[in-house]
Design a protein around this motif. Structure first.
Motif, short mmCIF file in Angstrom:
data_model
loop_
_atom_site.label_atom_id
_atom_site.label_comp_id
_atom_site.label_asym_id
_atom_site.label_seq_id
_atom_site.Cartn_x
_atom_site.Cartn_y
_atom_site.Cartn_z
N LEU A 1 0.86 -1.18 0.00
CA LEU A 1 0.00 0.00 0.00
C LEU A 1 0.90 1.23 0.00
N ILE A 2 0.66 2.15 -0.93
CA ILE A 2 1.48 3.35 -0.99
C ILE A 2 0.61 4.57 -0.68
N PHE A 3 0.92 5.23 0.43
CA PHE A 3 0.18 6.43 0.82
C PHE A 3 0.97 7.65 0.39
N PRO A 4 0.34 8.56 -0.37
CA PRO A 4 1.07 9.71 -0.88
C PRO A 4 1.44 10.71 0.22
N LYS A 5 2.33 11.62 -0.13
CA LYS A 5 2.88 12.60 0.82
C LYS A 5 1.77 13.40 1.52
N ASP A 6 0.83 13.88 0.71
CA ASP A 6 -0.18 14.79 1.27
C ASP A 6 -1.43 14.04 1.73
N PHE A 7 -1.25 12.78 2.07
CA PHE A 7 -2.40 11.95 2.45
C PHE A 7 -3.17 12.54 3.62
N ASP A 8 -2.47 12.84 4.71
CA ASP A 8 -3.13 13.35 5.92
C ASP A 8 -3.85 14.67 5.64
N ARG A 9 -3.12 15.57 4.98
CA ARG A 9 -3.65 16.91 4.74
C ARG A 9 -4.92 16.82 3.87
N LYS B 1 -10.44 16.36 0.72
CA LYS B 1 -10.15 16.32 -0.71
C LYS B 1 -9.92 14.89 -1.15
N GLN B 2 -10.02 14.71 -2.46
CA GLN B 2 -9.78 13.37 -2.97
C GLN B 2 -8.32 12.99 -2.83
N VAL B 3 -8.07 11.81 -2.36
CA VAL B 3 -6.69 11.38 -2.26
C VAL B 3 -6.62 9.90 -2.63
N LYS B 4 -5.54 9.56 -3.31
CA LYS B 4 -5.47 8.18 -3.81
C LYS B 4 -4.41 7.37 -3.08
N VAL B 5 -4.80 6.19 -2.73
CA VAL B 5 -3.85 5.25 -2.15
C VAL B 5 -3.56 4.21 -3.21
N GLN B 6 -2.31 3.86 -3.37
CA GLN B 6 -2.03 2.82 -4.36
C GLN B 6 -1.96 1.45 -3.71
N LEU B 7 -2.64 0.53 -4.36
CA LEU B 7 -2.67 -0.82 -3.82
C LEU B 7 -1.99 -1.74 -4.82
N LEU B 8 -0.88 -2.32 -4.43
CA LEU B 8 -0.17 -3.23 -5.33
C LEU B 8 -0.41 -4.65 -4.88
N GLN C 1 -19.71 5.33 -0.77
CA GLN C 1 -20.01 6.23 -1.86
C GLN C 1 -21.08 7.23 -1.46
N PHE C 2 -22.07 6.74 -0.74
CA PHE C 2 -23.15 7.59 -0.26
C PHE C 2 -22.57 8.63 0.69
N VAL C 3 -21.71 8.18 1.59
CA VAL C 3 -21.09 9.09 2.55
C VAL C 3 -20.29 10.14 1.80
N GLY C 4 -19.51 9.72 0.83
CA GLY C 4 -18.64 10.63 0.11
C GLY C 4 -19.39 11.55 -0.82
N ASP C 5 -20.32 11.02 -1.58
CA ASP C 5 -20.95 11.79 -2.65
C ASP C 5 -22.08 12.67 -2.19
N GLU C 6 -22.90 12.12 -1.34
CA GLU C 6 -24.20 12.74 -1.19
C GLU C 6 -24.34 13.62 0.04
N LEU D 1 -11.59 9.17 0.00
CA LEU D 1 -10.40 8.36 -0.19
C LEU D 1 -10.65 7.35 -1.30
N LEU D 2 -9.77 7.35 -2.24
CA LEU D 2 -9.92 6.37 -3.32
C LEU D 2 -8.77 5.39 -3.23
N TYR D 3 -9.03 4.18 -3.59
CA TYR D 3 -7.89 3.29 -3.70
C TYR D 3 -7.72 2.98 -5.16
N GLU D 4 -6.48 2.89 -5.54
CA GLU D 4 -6.21 2.68 -6.94
C GLU D 4 -5.48 1.37 -7.06
#
Lengths: 364, 385
Positions: free
Chosen positions: A99-107, A113-120, B160-165, B172-175
Motif C-alpha cells: 500500500l502506498i500512501f502519498p505525501k499529502d495523504f493526511d492533509r 479532498k480526494q486522495v489516492k492510495v495505491q494498492l499493489l 459512496q453515499f457518505v462521500g458523494d451525497e 479516499l480512493l484506492y487505486e
C-alpha cells in the motif's frame, strides 16, 4: 423375491468388504478428508505479508489503517521508503501486497479532498489474492465511514447463520457433498462394469432372477454404503468433532441425501452403460464430476454465472442438493420453501435412474 | 494377415535373443496397439479440452446480481439517495419492499434473498442534526466467501453515499494495481491452476489400469516368465503413456494462450521441464495404484480418490494453498501439485523463469517427487507370484 434381493445385496457387500484398501479410502473420504479440510482450509486472507510505504513519514491516518493488518489475516508488516523496493519484494514473494500512501495523504484527507492510495497486489496467488483484495477494500471503506467528521454512520453488519464467516462448517459440508457425489457415481459404475469386464454377466443372465431386480439391488447396495458413510461423517466429524448443528429438519436432510445418492447412482449407471472398459469409466467420471462440482453454486453463486451455465445447472442434481443441504444445515429453512428443490432432485433422480436401468437392462 | 503374423513372430523371436531396447520397443508397440483397440485415445484428448473450457468459463470469483431487499422506514430524500447506490449497479439486484424487518429476514432464511438493508425511520433527521445513525445490514452468511464479497460491496455502496451525497467529507480512493494480472480476470487466475489439475487427473486415470489389467486378465504371467526386467517392463508402460499425454500438455498451453488470451511471459523451457516432471509424477501415481491394487475397479476408485479430491483442494482453485493450516498445510506440501501450480503461474503471468530461485527449487522438488514415486514403484512391483 425379497430373498433374492438380499442375496445380491450380500454379494455386492462381500465384494466391497474383500477390498480392505477400498474400505479404508471410503473411510478416508467420509471422515479423515472432511476433518483435515474442515480443520485446515481457510477461505480468507491468511498469513499475508504486507508492505507499507508512507511517503510523508509519520502519518496519523496511516498508523490508524495499519492497526487493521493483524494476525491471522496478516503475518508481517514491512515498512518501506522506496517505491521500487516494494515492487521488487512483491516479485520475490517476500510480500504479497503493498500500500502506498502519498505525501499529502493526511492533509488532503482531513481537508476532505480526494486522495489516492495505491494498492499493489500480486495476483498470482489466485484465490488468496482475491480474498486479500476484498479484505483491504473493506478496511479502506470502513476507515472512511468511521472517520467522517460530523456525527457518524454506524453500519451494523450481521452475517446471519455464521457470524464470523468461519470456514469450518462450510468446508466440511462441501467436502461431504463431494464425497457422496464421487463415491456414489464411481462405486455404482464400477459394480456394473466389473461384471461386464469379467464376463460374469453370463451368470446373471442364466440366473432365474428378474434383471430389474438385479439392477435395483446392485444400486441399493451402493446407496446404502453411501448412507453409512454419510451417517459416519455427520456423526463423527460434523456433530462430534466440529459440533455443527443442523438448524432445519434432520429427517429432511436424510431423505434428500438418499434421493441425491440415487440420482448420482443413476449417473454412475449411465456411465457404466456407455463405457466399454474400466479406463473409460474412470475418465468419464472425471468428465462429469468436475463440471458438476464447479457449477453447483457454493464457490460463487449460480446467479452470477453466464446464462448458459445457469441453464445447464438446472439439469445438475448437485445444484439442488447443495441448496437444500446448506438450507437445512445453516439457514434452518422450513420445508415448504424448499419444495421446488425437492421436486427438482426427485425428477432428476427418477429420470437418470429409469434411463440408466433401461440402458443397462438392455444388456440382459 | 499372415504377413503381420509372421512379422510379429519374428519380432518375438528377436526380442528373446536380441538387445534390450528391441524387447522394449516390442512392448511399447504392443501398448500402442492396445490403446488403438480400446479407443480411449479419443477421450484422452477431448476430456482435457472439455475440462479447461468448463473451468475457464465456469469458475468466477465475481459475485454479481446479489439479491437485495431494502427496507426503508425513513422514506426521505436522503434515504432514497442511499437506496440509489444499491440500484443501477451490476452488483445488486435490489427491490425496495414495504415490509417489516422480520419478514425481510425471513426471506433470507428461506433463501429468497441474500441481503437486507434496513434504513431506520429517523435516518435523515439524525444525519442533518449530525447525530449517529445506524444502517442495518443483514447478510446470508451461509457461503463465507460470497458473504465477504457482499460485505465489501455494501461498504463500497455506503462509502459512496457518505462521500458523494451527504457530507463534504474525506474522500479516499484506492487505486488498485494488480501486478501480473492487471484487470484481475478470473480466467487468468484460474487457467494455470486448471492446467495443473488436468495434468494430474487425466494421465493418472489413463495409467491406473496399465498393470492391474494384466493382473486381472492373467497376462501379467507373460511378464513373469519373460526375460524382461522390472525396469524394462515399467519403461514399456511409462513411455507410451508419456507420449500420448505429453500432447495434452501443449494442447492446454495453446488453449490457454489463444482461447483464454493469457500472456505467456515465462520461459518455454521452464514450462516444458516442469511439465515433463509433473506428467511423470501423474503417470507414476497411476502406475503405483496399478501396482498395489488387485482389481481394476479398486484401481480406478483409488485413483479417483487420490487425485480428484486432493487435486481440487490443493490446486488452489477453490481455496488458497498459502492460507492452509494444520494437517492440510503439510498435505499441501507433500502433495506435488502445489509446486507445479506455482511454476505454472510464473510461466503465464510473472515470467521470471530461471532467474527466480523459487522456480529452480520447485523444479528440483518435482524431480525428487518423480524419483521417489518411481523408486517406490520399482520396489513394490513384483516379478513373481
Amino acid at each position: 423375491m425379497i430373498n433374492q434381493f438380499l442375496i445380491i445385496l450380500k454379494k455386492e457387500w462381500l465384494d466391497l468388504f474383500r477390498s480392505k484398501g477400498l474400505i479404508f479410502f471410503v473411510f478416508y473420504l467420509f471422515v479423515i478428508n472432511i476433518y483435515i479440510a474442515g480443520e485446515g482450509i481457510n477461505i480468507d486472507a491468511r498469513g499475508v505479508n504486507i508492505g507499507i510505504l508512507d511517503e510523508k513519514g509519520n502519518s496519523v491516518y496511516v498508523t490508524k489503517i495499519v492497526t487493521h493488518f493483524h494476525p491471522p489475516e496478516f503475518k508481517k508488516i514491512y515498512f518501506y521508503s522506496d517505491r521500487n523496493k516494494i515492487y521488487e519484494d512483491i516479485k520475490n514473494k517476500k510480500i504479497m501486497v503493498g500500500l502506498i500512501f502519498p505525501k499529502d495523504f493526511d492533509r488532503f484527507f482531513s481537508d476532505g479532498k480526494q486522495v489516492k492510495v495505491q494498492l499493489l497486489l500480486d495476483t498470482t496467488v489466485a484465490t488468496l489474492s482475491y480474498y486479500t483484495y476484498t479484505y483491504l477494500v473493506n478496511v479502506i471503506n470502513n476507515f472512511q465511514i468511521e472517520n467522517i467528521q460530523k456525527g457518524s454512520i454506524i453500519v451494523d453488519k450481521h452475517r446471519l447463520f455464521n457470524q464470523n464467516s468461519s470456514a469450518k462448517p462450510y468446508i466440511s459440508l462441501r467436502e461431504l457433498i463431494s464425497a457422496i457425489t464421487l463415491l456414489s457415481m464411481i462405486l455404482t459404475a464400477s459394480v456394473f462394469v466389473r461384471e461386464k469386464d469379467q464376463d460374469t454377466w453370463d451368470f446373471m443372465l442364466l440366473a432365474p432372477v428378474n434383471s430389474y431386480l438385479i439392477i435395483l439391488s446392485k444400486i441399493i447396495s451402493q446407496v446404502l454404503v453411501i448412507m453409512v458413510g454419510f451417517f459416519l461423517s455427520i456423526g463423527v466429524v460434523l456433530f462430534g468433532i466440529f459440533q455443527i448443528p443442523v438448524r432445519g429438519s434432520f429427517t429432511a436432510f436424510i431423505i434428500v441425501t438418499f434421493l441425491y445418492s440415487i440420482a448420482t447412482c443413476g449417473i454412475g449407471l449411465f456411465i457404466a452403460s456407455i463405457s466399454k472398459n474400466i479406463t473409460q469409466v474412470g475418465l468419464l467420471t472425471i468428465f462429469i464430476l468436475i463440471p458438476l462440482n464447479f457449477f453447483s453454486g457454493g464457490t460463487s453463486p449460480i446467479y452470477s454465472k453466464p446464462a448458459i451455465i445457469q441453464f445447464v445447472s438446472y439439469l445438475s442434481p448437485l445444484r439442488y442438493y447443495t441448496e437444500t443441504a446448506y438450507n437445512l444445515v445453516f439457514r434452518g429453512t422450513e420445508i415448504k420453501y424448499m419444495l421446488d428443490d425437492f421436486l427438482g432432485i426427485f425428477i432428476i433422480a427418477s429420470i437418470l435412474f429409469i434411463y440408466g436401468v433401461r440402458k443397462i437392462g438392455r444388456l440382459f | 494377415m499372415i504377413n503381420v503374423h509372421s512379422k510379429r513372430k519374428e519380432n518375438f523371436q528377436k526380442s528373446i535373443s536380441c538387445p534390450k531396447f528391441k524387447r522394449l520397443s516390442g512392448l511399447i508397440q504392443k501398448e500402442f496397439i492396445e490403446y488403438l483397440k480400446d479407443k480411449v485415445l479419443f477421450l484422452v484428448y477431448t476430456l482435457p479440452i472439455a475440462l479447461i473450457l468448463v473451468i475457464g468459463y465456469g469458475i468466477n470469483f465475481d459475485t454479481e446480481h446479489i439479491r437485495t431487499i431494502i427496507v426503508n422506514q425513513d422514506k426521505t430524500p436522503v434515504s432514497y439517495k442511499l437506496e440509489q447506490n444499491f440500484y443501477n449497479t451490476k452488483y445488486f439486484d435490489s427491490e425496495t419492499l414495504d415490509i417489516g424487518l422480520n419478514k425481510a429476514l425471513n426471506y433470507i432464511k428461506s433463501n429468497k434473498t441474500d441481503l437486507v438493508i434496513a434504513i431506520p425511520s429517523s435516518f435523515e433527521k439524525n444525519i442533518v442534526k449530525g447525530d449517529d445513525v445506524h444502517i442495518g445490514v443483514y447478510m446470508d452468511g451461509t457461503y463465507p466467501t460470497i458473504c465477504k464479497t457482499m460485505d465489501g460491496y455494501v461498504s463500497s455502496a455506503i462509502r459512496q453515499f457518505v462521500g458523494d451525497e451527504v457530507y463534504i467529507s474525506p474522500y479516499l480512493l484506492y487505486e488498485p494495481r494488480n501486478l501480473f494480472n492487471q484487470s484481475m480476470k478470473t480466467s487468468w487466475a484460474v487457467i494455470p491452476g486448471a492446467i495443473a489439475l488436468i495434468i494430474l487427473l487425466v494421465p493418472a486415470m489413463f495409467s491406473a489400469l496399465m498393470i492391474v489389467k494384466e493382473k486381472e486378465h492373467g497376462t501379467v504371467f507373460n511378464f513373469f516368465s519373460s526375460p524382461l526386467t522390472k525396469i524394462e517392463f515399467m519403461l514399456g508402460k511409462i513411455i507410451p503413456s508419456f507420449v500420448v499425454n505429453i500432447v495434452t500438455v501443449y494442447l492446454l498451453l495453446l488453449l490457454g494462450i489463444f482461447l483464454f488470451g493469457l500472456p505467456f511471459r515465462g520461459s518455454f523451457v521452464v514450462y516444458t521441464i516442469s511439465s515433463i516432471f509433473f506428467l511423470l509424477i501423474s503417470i507414476g501415481i497411476g502406475l503405483l495404484v496399478s501396482v498395489i491394487t488387485e482389481s481394476q475397479v479398486a484401481a480406478i476408485i483409488l485413483t479417483a480418490i487420490v487425485t480428484i479430491i486432493p487435486g481440487i483442494l490443493y490446486a488452489g482453485l477453490v481455496s488458497p494453498i498459502d492460507a492452509m493450516e494444520g494437517i492440510a498445510y503439510y498435505i499441501a506440501r507433500v502433495y506435488p501439485i502445489m509446486y507445479y501450480v506455482k511454476i505454472m503461474y510464473d510461466c503465464f503471468l510473472v515470467g521470471d523463469g530461471f532467474s527466480s530461485h523459487v522456480n529452480i527449487t520447485y523444479i528440483f522438488i518435482l524431480s525428487i517427487f518423480t524419483f521417489v514415486i518411481y523408486f517406490i514403484n520399482y520396489l513394490l512391483l513384483r516379478k513373481k507370484i
